[in-house]
Design an enzyme around this catalytic site. Structure first.
Site, PDB file in Angstrom:
ATOM      1  N   ASN A 122      10.148   3.724   1.934  1.00  0.00           N
ATOM      2  CA  ASN A 122       9.947   3.289   3.314  1.00  0.00           C
ATOM      3  C   ASN A 122      11.160   2.472   3.727  1.00  0.00           C
ATOM      4  OD1 ASN A 122       7.295   3.719   2.051  1.00  0.00           O
ATOM      5  ND2 ASN A 122       6.479   2.996   3.984  1.00  0.00           N
ATOM      6  N   HIS A 135       6.404   4.404  12.182  1.00  0.00           N
ATOM      7  CA  HIS A 135       6.434   4.266  10.722  1.00  0.00           C
ATOM      8  C   HIS A 135       7.499   5.205  10.157  1.00  0.00           C
ATOM      9  CE1 HIS A 135       4.002   3.923   6.815  1.00  0.00           C
ATOM     10  NE2 HIS A 135       4.783   4.956   6.562  1.00  0.00           N
ATOM     11  N   ARG A 151       0.841  -1.204   0.000  1.00  0.00           N
ATOM     12  CA  ARG A 151       0.000   0.000   0.000  1.00  0.00           C
ATOM     13  C   ARG A 151       0.880   1.260   0.000  1.00  0.00           C
ATOM     14  NH1 ARG A 151      -0.897   4.658   2.403  1.00  0.00           N
ATOM     15  NH2 ARG A 151      -0.666   3.746   4.477  1.00  0.00           N
ATOM     16  N   ASP A 152       1.453   1.590   1.133  1.00  0.00           N
ATOM     17  CA  ASP A 152       2.258   2.817   1.215  1.00  0.00           C
ATOM     18  C   ASP A 152       3.423   2.764   0.226  1.00  0.00           C
ATOM     19  OD1 ASP A 152       2.770   5.335   2.292  1.00  0.00           O
ATOM     20  OD2 ASP A 152       4.203   4.553   3.731  1.00  0.00           O
ATOM     21  N   HIS A 192      10.390   6.366   7.105  1.00  0.00           N
ATOM     22  CA  HIS A 192      10.892   6.369   5.724  1.00  0.00           C
ATOM     23  C   HIS A 192      12.392   6.624   5.793  1.00  0.00           C
ATOM     24  CE1 HIS A 192       7.071   6.658   3.224  1.00  0.00           C
ATOM     25  NE2 HIS A 192       6.673   6.442   4.463  1.00  0.00           N
ATOM     26  N   CYS A 235       9.393   9.318  -1.850  1.00  0.00           N
ATOM     27  CA  CYS A 235       9.035  10.521  -1.132  1.00  0.00           C
ATOM     28  C   CYS A 235       8.798  11.603  -2.177  1.00  0.00           C
ATOM     29  CB  CYS A 235      10.158  10.913  -0.181  1.00  0.00           C
ATOM     30  SG  CYS A 235       9.798  12.429   0.701  1.00  0.00           S
TER      31      CYS A 235
HETATM   32 ZN   LIG Z   1       4.641   6.109   4.792  1.00  0.00          ZN
END
Ligand SMILES: [Zn+2]
Length: 298
Positions: A250, A208, A13-14, A210, A241
């Site tokens: 990530n 979470h 997803r992310d 990155h 990003c």
């Molecule tokens: Zn993220």
């Protein structure tokens, strides 16, 4: 016994939503299968958002249906992101067992990302949470720009604590506190996480990160020192990003798992299988993924 750390795999997803290259449903389902076989037990596999805004997530319905139909995945907890009531209705139709909602600490960030203020984002969640309660579905909350906002700069920890509290009061079982653009440093992380774990139960806080500037692993160590036991990560380091061209995505799941195992923690994940999965992913990706481990292990 080794302390157990829970890894939430967010690559599908992310990660993928920030990649230019789109995977087919078959490729996504195969990735899920490889991750499950590697021992991943918590996975976000899509987002019920408008395909107009996020084309990479347009096939979420197909992916979720196919994955949930596989009886071998009984012990895995799958979830999908829902931005509003419409998304929640789609999640219910697919019988998604868990969903997640997304907001940020900074109003400018939510305005640019989801076209509403932080307050308005909470109004959008209310029907989602109501439907979730009615249908006995767990809801996870993402709190973006918890450290730094690409528009507003440094975020006051007091503001982060406040929005985190609002999310928990709303009924999410856990808040994933995110360094969305990957610029937080270990000192900052130590300060915020200390405040978070003083105010809220540790079990309700996930972190979470990155790896935009290569500080993700160092930040995770700071969280471990404060007793945090849940981390989001993305296989291969999928993702990116949008505010830093060419930046790493990530933090890579295999890099996190390797560090944790080396430090004596257990994750339930087989590192060799995970690295194989990252290598397979790299073989279908045209860009070079940011995973460190999968480049040096055969
Ligand atoms: Zn993220």
């Amino acid at each position: 016994m080794a302390k157990q750390i829970r890894i939430v795999e967010v690559g599908l997803r992310d990660g993928l939503q920030n990649e230019k290259q789109e995977l087919s449903v078959a490729q996504k389902v195969m990735l899920v299968d490889k991750l499950v076989r590697s021992g991943s037990r918590f996975m976000e596999i899509g987002a019920f958002v408008s395909p107009k805004w996020v084309p990479q997530m347009a096939d979420t319905e197909a992916v979720v249906k196919e994955v949930l139909a596989n009886k071998n995945y009984k012990t895995v907890e799958f979830s999908a992101l829902v931005p509003n009531e419409v998304g929640m209705q789609k999640a219910l139709l697919c019988k998604a067992p868990e969903v997640s909602v997304f907001t940020a600490v900074s109003d400018t960030f939510t305005e640019k990302n989801i076209n509403c203020s932080v307050d308005e984002s909470f109004k959008r969640f209310e029907p989602v949470l109501k439907l979730a309660k009615k249908n006995k579905i767990k809801v996870r909350g993402y709190l973006s720009t918890a450290f730094v906002c690409p528009y507003e700069g440094l975020i006051d920890p007091k503001k982060t604590l406040k929005v985190c509290e609002r999310l928990l009061e709303l009924g999410v079982y856990e808040v994933s506190v995110a360094d969305t653009i990957g610029v937080a440093n270990p000192k900052q992380v130590e300060t915020l996480v200390k405040k978070l774990t003083t105010k809220f139960p540790k079990k309700k806080i996930a972190m979470h990160f990155h790896d935009t500037r290569g500080m993700a692993l160092a930040n995770i160590v700071k969280c471990l020192e404060q007793g945090i036991t849940t981390f989001d990560a993305s296989i291969g380091g999928l993702g990116g990003c949008p505010y830093a061209k060419g930046a790493a995505g990530n933090v890579a799941t295999e890099d996190v798992v390797n560090m944790l195992h080396e430090m004596g923690y257990s994750t339930g994940i087989d590192l060799n299988d995970l690295v194989k999965t990252a290598k397979w992913l790299q073989s279908i990706f045209t860009r070079s993924l940011s995973s460190k481990l999968s480049k040096i292990i055969d």
